[in-house]
Design an enzyme around this catalytic site. Structure first.
Site, short mmCIF file in Angstrom:
data_model
loop_
_atom_site.label_atom_id
_atom_site.label_comp_id
_atom_site.label_asym_id
_atom_site.label_seq_id
_atom_site.Cartn_x
_atom_site.Cartn_y
_atom_site.Cartn_z
N ASP A 1 0.80 -1.17 0.08
CA ASP A 1 0.14 -0.03 -0.09
C ASP A 1 1.03 1.35 0.06
O ASP A 1 1.46 1.64 0.87
CB ASP A 1 -1.03 -0.19 1.11
CG ASP A 1 -2.01 1.06 1.09
OD1 ASP A 1 -1.86 1.82 0.34
OD2 ASP A 1 -2.97 0.83 2.13
N ASP B 1 -10.53 4.05 -1.54
CA ASP B 1 -11.11 3.00 -0.69
C ASP B 1 -12.68 2.93 -0.85
O ASP B 1 -13.10 4.06 -0.92
CB ASP B 1 -10.62 3.39 0.94
CG ASP B 1 -9.41 2.86 1.32
OD1 ASP B 1 -8.71 2.78 0.34
OD2 ASP B 1 -8.98 2.85 2.54
C1 GLA Z 1 -5.42 2.12 2.74
C2 GLA Z 1 -6.03 1.03 1.85
C3 GLA Z 1 -6.85 0.43 2.78
C4 GLA Z 1 -6.33 -0.25 3.98
C5 GLA Z 1 -5.81 1.10 4.83
C6 GLA Z 1 -4.63 0.43 6.04
O1 GLA Z 1 -6.30 3.33 3.04
O2 GLA Z 1 -6.47 1.46 0.58
O3 GLA Z 1 -7.58 -0.94 1.89
O4 GLA Z 1 -5.41 -1.17 3.62
O5 GLA Z 1 -4.88 1.62 4.17
O6 GLA Z 1 -4.27 1.57 6.66
#
Ligand code: GLA
Length: 661
Positions: free
Chosen positions: A412, A476
Site C-alpha cells: 500500500d 477505498d
Molecule cells: C489504505 C488502503 C486500505 C487499508 C488501509 C490500511 O487506506 O486503501 O484498503 O489497507 O490503507 O491502513
C-alpha cells in the site's frame, strides 16, 4: 490561482460597499456569532468522501481540527475526494471557512478546494499541500439555492489527503425561513430496502466441485490448494495423474508439496459421498509468474476490524471460513491488513507487534486447514495507519514474510508519497512496485503481489509488467451507494488490461457485518449488495470478503456462495466484463466465458425499478439462444433478438446467455 484571484476581484467589485468591511467572524470561536450557524451542525452523514468518515469538529482521523498549528473548535474534517451539497433556498448570505490539509499528516497530502454556488464556481484554490499556509474562504451567498463544497485529490491520488473546512460558518439571512440542509445528490441517495431479487437455494447434499479450475505455482516452492467441494459429509477426494512433487490428502481434499518441474498437467478430480460423485478437471501450471490464474478469493481484515485486528481474530476468521462453508465454495486467502507491524530488530528484520505474538504459528494454523494467508505492508517508511513500512528493507521483508509462511502481500503506497515528494511521471509510481516485485520473486515462497495505490498513473496499463497479480483501481470503498456506484462505474474500460495472473481490483467487498472496527450490517440495501457481488464477479475482481465471517446471516451467506456467480468470477478464460451498451439508464455489462456463452449484467442505477433490455446483437449472437437467470437459479428457455426484464432499483439481473460449446 489566477482564476481564483480574478474571481475574488470580481466578487469584491460586485459587492455593496461595506459588505465585508471589518466583519470577518472569528472562525476559531466555540460559539457561532448571532445569526449564523456552524456547518458542522448539519447532517454530516450526507457527505460523500473517498476515505474514512467526515469528522464533526474533528479531523478525518478524529484529532482536533488543526491547520497551521491553529486549532478550530468547529468545522468538518474530510478526505479527498469529497463533496458536500447544502440546500440553502436563499437562507444564507455568506460562507466563511479556512481550508487546508490537516496538520495531522505533516507534509503529506495535496488537495484542491472548490465552492460552487448554484453550480457556478465561486472559489477555488490551487493545490494545497500538507504544511502549506491555510487558505481563507469568504463567499457571498445572497439568493443562492444550492451550495457545493468539493475537495479533489490534487491529481496525484488521495493518499493522506486529510482536508479540513475549519471554522466553516454560514451567516443566515435575516428572514431565513428554511434552515440549510445537507443533502445527497439524487443519484447518490441510498436505494430502497426492497427484498433482494434472488431465490434462496438449499445446499445440495450431492457432491459438487467449485472455485478455481486452474492453479499455478513455481516449481520448487511450496504448493497448497484445497479442492473446494460441497455435499453431505463425509466427502472423499481422489485425483488422476498428479504432477511430480504433489500429494493429495483424500480425506480433506488438500493438495500439497512442491512441483518438480514446469509445464501443464490436467488432473481429473473426483469427490464422492454416500449420495454420489462429481468430477472436474483441474489444470495445474508449473512455472514462474503463474500465480493468481483466477482472481484471488478470500477475506481481508480491514473492512471489518481495521486497527482492531489481532492474531486471535485471524485464527477465528480461518475457522469461520471453513465452518461457514465459504472455503467449500472457493474462498481460500485469509489476509491480515494494516496494524500487525512491530519494530525492526538489530538486523533490520521486521517483527510483529503484541497483537500478533506468533506469525509462524498463525501461518501454520491457517495452512493446516488448506487455506492461505496474506500480509500487508507499504513501500514507504510507514503504512497508512503509521506502522512500520518496508522502505529500504524490501528484500529482507519479502524473505521474512516467506519465512513466516505468507502467501499474499498487499503493498500500500501510503507514506511513499513523502519519499518522492515533488517528483512526477509514471516511473515514480512504478519504482517501488518494481523493487518489491523483484524481492518477492527471490523469496522462497510464492507470494501473490497485490498493488494498492488507488489507480495512480493508470496502474492497470503497467501493473502486469512489474509482476502485479492485482492492483487497486480506486480509492477505498465504503458501504454506501455513492461509493459503490462511483467505483463500479469507473471500471469500464479497464477490462482490456486484466487476464489470468493479473486483475483489476476495485477494492474489497462491503457486504455482511462491516465497519472498520465497529461492525454493523452493511449500509448497502439488499439489491445494492447483489449488484456489488454480481459486478465484482463480472469484473473478475479479487473477491475479498470484508465482513465478520463468524456472523453471517442467511442473505449474506447466499450472496457469497452462489456458485453460478462465483463461476463467472473464476472463469478460466479470464476476460472481465466491460459496459457494452446502455439501454436508457440501464447499463449492460457483459463478458465472454470459456464455454462459449456470455455472462451479462443488466444494471439499474435508478431509484426505481425499470425495464432493461439485452439485445443479442450486442453479444454478436444470432438465432434462438438459451438464457438463464443466475440469482433466480432459473432457465428462462430460449430468446431471439432481445430479452426484457424488470431490474430492481439500484439492482442487477445477472444472466448467462448462449449455447455452451
Ligand atoms: C489504505 C488502503 C486500505 C487499508 C488501509 C490500511 O487506506 O486503501 O484498503 O489497507 O490503507 O491502513
Amino acid at each position: 490561482m489566477m482564476k481564483y484571484l480574478l474571481f475574488a476581484l470580481t466578487l469584491v467589485a460586485a459587492l455593496a460597499p461595506g459588505q465585508f468591511a471589518g466583519a470577518s467572524p472569528d472562525l476559531t470561536a466555540t460559539t457561532a456569532p448571532a445569526g449564523s450557524i456552524w456547518l458542522d451542525t448539519l447532517d454530516l452523514s450526507k457527505i460523500e468522501q473517498d476515505w474514512g468518515k467526515p469528522g464533526k469538529c474533528q479531523s478525518v482521523e478524529n484529532h482536533p481540527l488543526t491547520l497551521g498549528k491553529t486549532v478550530y473548535a468547529h468545522g468538518i474534517g474530510t478526505h479527498a475526494r469529497s463533496i458536500m451539497r447544502i440546500d440553502l433556498h436563499g437562507s444564507a448570505t455568506h460562507f466563511d471557512a479556512v481550508v487546508g490539509v490537516d496538520d495531522e499528516v505533516g507534509k503529506r497530502g495535496s488537495v484542491t478546494f472548490e465552492v460552487l454556488a448554484d453550480k457556478k464556481n465561486v472559489f477555488e484554490t490551487q493545490v494545497v499541500r500538507g504544511g502549506d499556509a491555510p487558505v481563507p474562504v469568504s463567499v457571498d451567498l445572497t439568493g443562492v439555492q444550492s451550495l457545493s463544497l468539493i475537495v479533489d485529490d490534487g491529481r496525484d491520488g488521495i493518499d493522506s489527503d486529510h482536508a479540513d473546512w475549519a471554522g466553516a460558518l454560514l451567516t443566515l439571512a435575516a428572514d431565513a425561513g428554511n434552515r440549510p440542509q445537507m443533502v445527497p445528490s439524487p443519484q447518490n441517495a441510498p436505494g430502497p430496502a426492497d427484498p433482494p431479487r434472488m431465490a434462496f437455494e438449499p445446499v445440495s447434499p450431492l457432491p459438487a466441485i467449485h472455485g478455481a479450475s486452474v492453479v499455478g505455482s513455481t516449481p520448487g516452492k511450496p504448493f497448497l490448494f484445497l479442492i473446494p467441494a460441497t455435499g453431505d459429509a463425509p466427502l472423499t477426494y481422489s485425483v488422476t495423474k498428479l504432477p511430480a512433487g504433489l500429494v493429495l490428502d483424500p480425506k480433506t481434499g488438500i493438495l500439497s508439496g512442491r512441483l518438480k518441474s514446469s509445464g501443464v498437467t490436467v488432473v481429473k478430480v473426483t469427490v464422492k459421498n454416500a449420495r454420489g460423485s462429481a468430477t472436474r478437471n483441474l489444470r495445474i501450471i508449473g512455472g514462474t509468474g503463474k500465480l493468481a490464474q483466477t482472481p484471488p478469493m478470500g477475506w481481508n481484515s480491514w473492512n471489518v476490524w481495521a486497527g482492531k485486528i489481532t492474531q486471535d481474530k485471524v485464527e477465528a476468521a480461518a475457522d469461520a471460513m471453513v465452518n461457514s462453508g465459504l472455503a467449500a465454495h472457493g474462498y481460500q486467502y485469509v489476509n491480515i491488513d494494516d496494524t500487525w507491524e512491530g519494530q525492526r530488530d538489530a538486523q533490520g528484520r521486521v517483527t510483529s507487534n503484541a497483537k500478533f505474538p506468533d506469525m509462524t504459528g498463525l501461518a501454520n494454523y491457517v495452512h493446516q486447514k488448506g487455506l492461505k494467508i496474506g500480509i500487508y505492508s507499504s513501500p514507504g517508511p510507514q503504512t497508512c495507519a503509521r506502522y512500520e513500512g518496508s522502505y529500504q528493507h524490501e528484500e529482507l521483508d519479502a524473505q521474512t514474510y516467506a519465512d513466516w509462511g505468507f502467501d499474499y502481500l498487499k503493498y500500500d503506497w501510503c507514506s511513499y508519497g513523502d519519499v518522492v515528494k515533488g517528483q512526477s511521471g509514471p516511473d515514480v509510481f512504478k519504482k517501488p512496485y518494481a523493487v518489491m516485485g523483484k524481492a518477492l520473486a527471490k523469496a522462497s515462497r510464492d507470494i501473490v503481489f497485490s498493488f494498492c495505490q488507488y489507480g495512480m498513473g493508470e496502474v492497470w496499463t503497467w501493473g502486469e509488467s512489474l509482476g502485479g497479480n492485482c492492483w487497486r483501481t480506486t480509492g477505498d470503498i465504503n458501504d454506501s451507494w455513492p461509493s459503490l456506484r462511483k467505483i463500479y462505474q469507473s471500471q469500464n474500460g479497464h477490462e482490456a488490461y486484466a487476464g489470468p495472473g493479473h486483475w483489476n481490483d476495485p477494492d474489497m467487498l462491503v457486504v455482511g457485518q462491516v465497519g472498520w472496527g465497529r461492525p454493523h450490517p452493511s449500509h448497502l440495501s439488499p439489491n445494492e449488495q447483489l449488484l456489488h457481488m454480481s459486478l465484482w464477479c463480472l469484473l473478475s475482481s479479487p473477491l475479498l470478503i470484508g465482513c465478520d465471517m463468524s456472523n453471517l446471516d442467511d442473505f449474506t451467506k447466499a450472496l457469497l456462495t452462489n456458485d453460478e456467480a462465483l463461476d463467472i468470477n473464476q472463469d478460466p478464460l479470464g476476460k472481465p466484463a466491460g459496459r457494452i451498451a446502455m439501454d436508457g439508464d440501464v447499463e449492460v455489462w457483459a463478458r465472454p466465458l470459456a464455454d462459449g456463452t456470455w455472462a451479462v449484467g443488466l444494471v439499474n442505477p435508478l431509484l426505481e425499478a425499470t425495464d432493461g433490455t439485452l439485445q443479442l446483437s450486442a453479444l454478436k449472437l444470432k438465432g434462438a439462444q438459451p438464457i438463464r437467470d443466475l440469482w433466480l437459479h432459473k432457465d428462462l428457455g430460449e430468446i431471439s433478438g432481445s430479452y426484457t426484464v424488470s431490474v430492481p432499483a439500484h439492482g442487477i439481473v445477472l444472466l448467462k446467455v448462449g449455447k455452451p460449446r
